[in-house]
Design a protein around this motif. Structure first.
Motif, mmCIF file in Angstrom:
data_model
loop_
_atom_site.group_PDB
_atom_site.id
_atom_site.type_symbol
_atom_site.label_atom_id
_atom_site.label_comp_id
_atom_site.label_asym_id
_atom_site.label_seq_id
_atom_site.Cartn_x
_atom_site.Cartn_y
_atom_site.Cartn_z
ATOM 1 N N ALA A 196 0.849 -1.191 0.000
ATOM 2 C CA ALA A 196 0.000 0.000 0.000
ATOM 3 C C ALA A 196 0.879 1.233 0.000
ATOM 4 O O ALA A 196 2.035 1.193 0.438
ATOM 5 C CB ALA A 196 -0.923 0.009 1.226
ATOM 6 N N ASP A 197 0.320 2.348 -0.480
ATOM 7 C CA ASP A 197 1.074 3.595 -0.488
ATOM 8 C C ASP A 197 0.933 4.302 0.858
ATOM 9 O O ASP A 197 0.289 3.799 1.791
ATOM 10 C CB ASP A 197 0.655 4.486 -1.657
ATOM 11 N N ALA A 198 1.505 5.510 0.957
ATOM 12 C CA ALA A 198 1.543 6.221 2.230
ATOM 13 C C ALA A 198 0.167 6.643 2.715
ATOM 14 O O ALA A 198 -0.027 6.875 3.908
ATOM 15 C CB ALA A 198 2.458 7.440 2.112
ATOM 16 N N GLY A 199 -0.799 6.749 1.797
ATOM 17 C CA GLY A 199 -2.151 7.084 2.214
ATOM 18 C C GLY A 199 -2.731 6.059 3.169
ATOM 19 O O GLY A 199 -3.601 6.378 3.989
ATOM 20 N N TYR A 200 -2.275 4.822 3.066
ATOM 21 C CA TYR A 200 -2.688 3.751 3.966
ATOM 22 C C TYR A 200 -1.597 3.435 4.993
ATOM 23 O O TYR A 200 -1.885 3.142 6.150
ATOM 24 C CB TYR A 200 -3.042 2.496 3.156
ATOM 25 N N GLY A 201 -0.330 3.510 4.562
ATOM 26 C CA GLY A 201 0.767 3.156 5.437
ATOM 27 C C GLY A 201 0.935 4.074 6.627
ATOM 28 O O GLY A 201 1.488 3.673 7.661
ATOM 29 N N LEU A 202 0.453 5.319 6.525
ATOM 30 C CA LEU A 202 0.591 6.233 7.652
ATOM 31 C C LEU A 202 -0.365 5.888 8.790
ATOM 32 O O LEU A 202 -0.248 6.409 9.907
ATOM 33 C CB LEU A 202 0.369 7.683 7.202
ATOM 34 N N SER A 203 -1.326 4.995 8.523
ATOM 35 C CA SER A 203 -2.302 4.599 9.535
ATOM 36 C C SER A 203 -1.742 3.472 10.397
ATOM 37 O O SER A 203 -1.594 2.333 9.938
ATOM 38 C CB SER A 203 -3.598 4.137 8.863
ATOM 39 N N ALA A 204 -1.428 3.783 11.659
ATOM 40 C CA ALA A 204 -0.939 2.753 12.574
ATOM 41 C C ALA A 204 -1.966 1.642 12.775
ATOM 42 O O ALA A 204 -1.606 0.453 12.764
ATOM 43 C CB ALA A 204 -0.543 3.379 13.913
ATOM 44 N N PRO A 205 -3.264 1.953 12.949
ATOM 45 C CA PRO A 205 -4.238 0.861 13.085
ATOM 46 C C PRO A 205 -4.270 -0.065 11.870
ATOM 47 O O PRO A 205 -4.481 -1.268 12.017
ATOM 48 C CB PRO A 205 -5.571 1.609 13.253
ATOM 49 N N PHE A 206 -4.058 0.484 10.665
ATOM 50 C CA PHE A 206 -4.034 -0.344 9.461
ATOM 51 C C PHE A 206 -2.855 -1.308 9.504
ATOM 52 O O PHE A 206 -3.016 -2.520 9.289
ATOM 53 C CB PHE A 206 -3.946 0.548 8.224
ATOM 54 N N ARG A 207 -1.648 -0.787 9.788
ATOM 55 C CA ARG A 207 -0.463 -1.660 9.861
ATOM 56 C C ARG A 207 -0.631 -2.711 10.950
ATOM 57 O O ARG A 207 -0.314 -3.897 10.753
ATOM 58 C CB ARG A 207 0.790 -0.823 10.128
ATOM 59 N N GLN A 208 -1.109 -2.284 12.112
ATOM 60 C CA GLN A 208 -1.257 -3.206 13.234
ATOM 61 C C GLN A 208 -2.297 -4.278 12.940
ATOM 62 O O GLN A 208 -2.134 -5.441 13.335
ATOM 63 C CB GLN A 208 -1.626 -2.416 14.493
ATOM 64 N N ALA A 209 -3.356 -3.906 12.217
ATOM 65 C CA ALA A 209 -4.388 -4.887 11.862
ATOM 66 C C ALA A 209 -3.845 -5.932 10.896
ATOM 67 O O ALA A 209 -4.195 -7.119 10.984
ATOM 68 C CB ALA A 209 -5.603 -4.175 11.260
ATOM 69 N N LEU A 210 -2.986 -5.520 9.951
ATOM 70 C CA LEU A 210 -2.375 -6.485 9.035
ATOM 71 C C LEU A 210 -1.500 -7.473 9.804
ATOM 72 O O LEU A 210 -1.548 -8.685 9.569
ATOM 73 C CB LEU A 210 -1.538 -5.749 7.980
ATOM 74 N N THR A 211 -0.695 -6.951 10.736
ATOM 75 C CA THR A 211 0.157 -7.823 11.538
ATOM 76 C C THR A 211 -0.685 -8.769 12.389
ATOM 77 O O THR A 211 -0.365 -9.963 12.514
ATOM 78 C CB THR A 211 1.084 -6.981 12.431
ATOM 79 N N ALA A 212 -1.762 -8.249 12.986
ATOM 80 C CA ALA A 212 -2.629 -9.082 13.821
ATOM 81 C C ALA A 212 -3.256 -10.221 13.023
ATOM 82 O O ALA A 212 -3.564 -11.279 13.581
ATOM 83 C CB ALA A 212 -3.720 -8.224 14.456
ATOM 84 N N ARG A 213 -3.408 -10.014 11.719
ATOM 85 C CA ARG A 213 -3.948 -11.057 10.846
ATOM 86 C C ARG A 213 -2.861 -12.012 10.354
ATOM 87 O O ARG A 213 -3.139 -12.905 9.557
ATOM 88 C CB ARG A 213 -4.665 -10.414 9.650
ATOM 89 N N GLY A 214 -1.632 -11.807 10.787
ATOM 90 C CA GLY A 214 -0.534 -12.678 10.378
ATOM 91 C C GLY A 214 -0.060 -12.431 8.961
ATOM 92 O O GLY A 214 0.524 -13.322 8.337
ATOM 93 N N LEU A 215 -0.289 -11.223 8.433
ATOM 94 C CA LEU A 215 0.060 -10.910 7.055
ATOM 95 C C LEU A 215 1.390 -10.165 6.973
ATOM 96 O O LEU A 215 1.710 -9.337 7.827
ATOM 97 C CB LEU A 215 -1.032 -10.045 6.416
ATOM 98 N N ALA A 216 2.159 -10.472 5.927
ATOM 99 C CA ALA A 216 3.347 -9.681 5.602
ATOM 100 C C ALA A 216 2.898 -8.432 4.859
ATOM 101 O O ALA A 216 1.940 -8.473 4.086
ATOM 102 C CB ALA A 216 4.307 -10.501 4.745
ATOM 103 N N TRP A 217 3.613 -7.313 5.077
ATOM 104 C CA TRP A 217 3.204 -6.069 4.432
ATOM 105 C C TRP A 217 4.406 -5.163 4.186
ATOM 106 O O TRP A 217 5.443 -5.258 4.864
ATOM 107 C CB TRP A 217 2.140 -5.332 5.250
ATOM 108 N N ALA A 218 4.243 -4.288 3.202
ATOM 109 C CA ALA A 218 5.224 -3.248 2.892
ATOM 110 C C ALA A 218 4.428 -2.030 2.441
ATOM 111 O O ALA A 218 3.681 -2.110 1.468
ATOM 112 C CB ALA A 218 6.194 -3.698 1.805
ATOM 113 N N VAL A 219 4.580 -0.912 3.163
ATOM 114 C CA VAL A 219 3.727 0.251 2.925
ATOM 115 C C VAL A 219 4.553 1.526 2.905
ATOM 116 O O VAL A 219 5.594 1.632 3.553
ATOM 117 C CB VAL A 219 2.629 0.366 4.012
ATOM 118 N N GLY A 220 4.089 2.499 2.163
ATOM 119 C CA GLY A 220 4.706 3.808 2.174
ATOM 120 C C GLY A 220 4.371 4.554 3.449
ATOM 121 O O GLY A 220 3.357 4.291 4.099
ATOM 122 N N ILE A 221 5.229 5.498 3.829
ATOM 123 C CA ILE A 221 5.003 6.330 5.015
ATOM 124 C C ILE A 221 5.498 7.745 4.732
ATOM 125 O O ILE A 221 6.329 7.954 3.836
ATOM 126 C CB ILE A 221 5.748 5.789 6.266
#
Length: 438
Positions: A196-221
């Motif tokens: 995801a780009d920084a529009g989504y990556g800047l959201s801490a709840p979004f990143r934390q929710a991906l991790t809580a789901r056991g997903l790998a992620w790479a996002v802009g910030i």
């Protein structure tokens, strides 16, 4: 339209037609998809009906805008087809959004808001998108409308646009994206990493929710995202005076992602070959703890976010002088080239957005309702998946690739060269529209 091509589309659409479970709709769906793919600059209902010899305007309009039918079975068929084409542990699930410029204020969700395609605020609708991609082959699997607060706070506007009750509460774009990710995962679609780009990556709840789901992620910030050194420790300071300290605090200050990478080792990394040669930029990556934990007062600095998850902070220096920053929870032993490859894989969703608009009329829908817009968007995604299926077959040397039964989950995607499939896409569509393919 070439009859051989039309017959191929009819066969390919069989699982979608079965999902509709209705004789009339079983005729309208192929007609609508064929209208989107076929010749003609305008892909709204009226011109598509005018070009068709089998369906009328009233029939097409009723099908997409007012007919009572559930889109969920069609969405499930699309997810199964996308997984067949490009799903797997090496696939990307890319979160983004795309703007549909509009005049007036009556179409559902339209409002002055930032349009990424235009690079400025504009009167538009914004669709949160999910794209499943492997290599350079994208298949769009989700488009959901974002409703600004000017809409969710106005029940009369929601009523006129027919917005369902369960979509009337305000939701941020990251919240919509998470709901879509859950829908895709529930359907069993295979992918290895969320981008995801920084529009989504800047959201801490979004990143934390991906991790809580056991997903790998790479996002802009943003460059100012605060991070801690990876070895930051929580200490219990001794109070020199006043009340005794009750909470642990970090033994180091958080700093911006930009500052953290200033002293890092930067290397030139190439991630793929473009039309003008190898694409490369300078990258650096450092393990950090992202500052997105609970806020707490720390000494004389006021409230600060405590250290959260250990992740990579990654910087990119482009040849244009532009600098970009990213976070990723990929493993600590991930090579820099692989980190760069993940970051740069996101661009294919922009290609999909462009083709959905320019070739298939995603932004041509002239209705104003919630249900009409989403059905039109679904039809464009189905049409795009069909084109990608044809492109993959062509890239494989023209060999037929029979679709597996709807009840069976295939274990691998079609053979072929994904890069060739992408680079031939525009020429293929023009040939398809002109009846040159047999």
């Amino acid at each position: 339209m070439d009859e051989t091509w039309q017959a191929d589309l009819e066969r390919w659409l069989a699982p979608f037609v079965v999902a509709l479970r209705h004789k009339t709709r079983a005729r309208m769906c192929p007609a609508y998809v064929a209208g989107l793919i076929g010749p003609g600059d305008r892909k709204s209902v009226q011109p598509m009906a005018a070009r068709s010899s089998t369906v009328s305007y009233d029939q097409l309009h009723h099908f997409v805008a007012s007919g009572v039918w559930d889109a969920a079975p069609l969405e499930a068929a699309l997810l199964a087809e996308a997984d067949r084409q490009v799903g797997g542990n090496d696939a990307w699930l890319i979160v983004d959004d795309t703007a549909l410029p509009k005049k007036g204020g009556h179409s559902v969700g339209v409002a002055p808001q930032y349009a990424s395609a235009l690079g400025k605020n504009a009167n538009c609708q914004t669709l949160v998108s999910l794209t499943l991609a492997s290599g350079e082959v994208p298949v769009m699997v989700g488009l959901r409308l974002f409703l600004p607060e000017s809409w969710t706070s106005n029940p009369a506007r929601l009523d006129r646009a027919g917005v369902p009750d369960d979509h009337r509460a305000y939701r941020t774009k990251p919240e919509i994206a998470l709901a879509e990710i859950d829908r895709v995962r529930t359907a069993g679609v295979r992918f290895g990493c969320v981008l995801a780009d920084a529009g989504y990556g800047l959201s801490a709840p979004f990143r934390q929710a991906l991790t809580a789901r056991g997903l790998a992620w790479a996002v802009g910030i943003p460059f100012k995202q605060k991070v801690y050194p990876a070895d930051v420790a929580m200490i219990f300071p001794v109070a020199g005076h006043g009340r005794p300290r009750k909470r642990h605090i970090p033994d180091a200050k958080s700093i911006t992602a930009q500052a953290m990478l200033e002293t890092a080792r930067w290397r030139t990394v190439s991630w793929r070959r473009g039309t003008k040669g190898r694409l490369s930029a300078r990258f650096a990556a450092v393990r950090v703890r992202v500052a997105d934990g609970p806020p707490q007062r720390i000494r004389d600095m006021g409230a600060q976010h405590l250290p959260g998850e250990e992740v990579w902070v990654i910087g990119e220096h482009r040849s244009t002088g532009e600098r970009k920053y990213y976070l990723s929870n990929l493993p600590a032993n991930t090579p820099l080239k692989q980190l760069a490859g993940a970051i740069k894989a996101r661009w294919v969703c922009e290609q999909a957005h462009q083709q959905l608009k320019e070739e298939l009329g995603l932004d041509h829908f002239e209705g104003r309702s919630w249900i009409g817009l989403h059905r039109h968007a679904l039809m464009t995604m189905i049409a795009y998946a069909f084109l990608q299926s044809r492109r993959l077959t062509q890239a494989a040397g023209g060999k037929k690739n029979p679709r597996p039964p709807a009840t069976a989950k295939p274990s691998s995607r079609p053979a072929g060269n994904p890069k060739r499939a992408r680079t031939t896409s525009a020429k293929f569509l023009h040939a398809l529209q002109n009846g040159l393919l047999r």
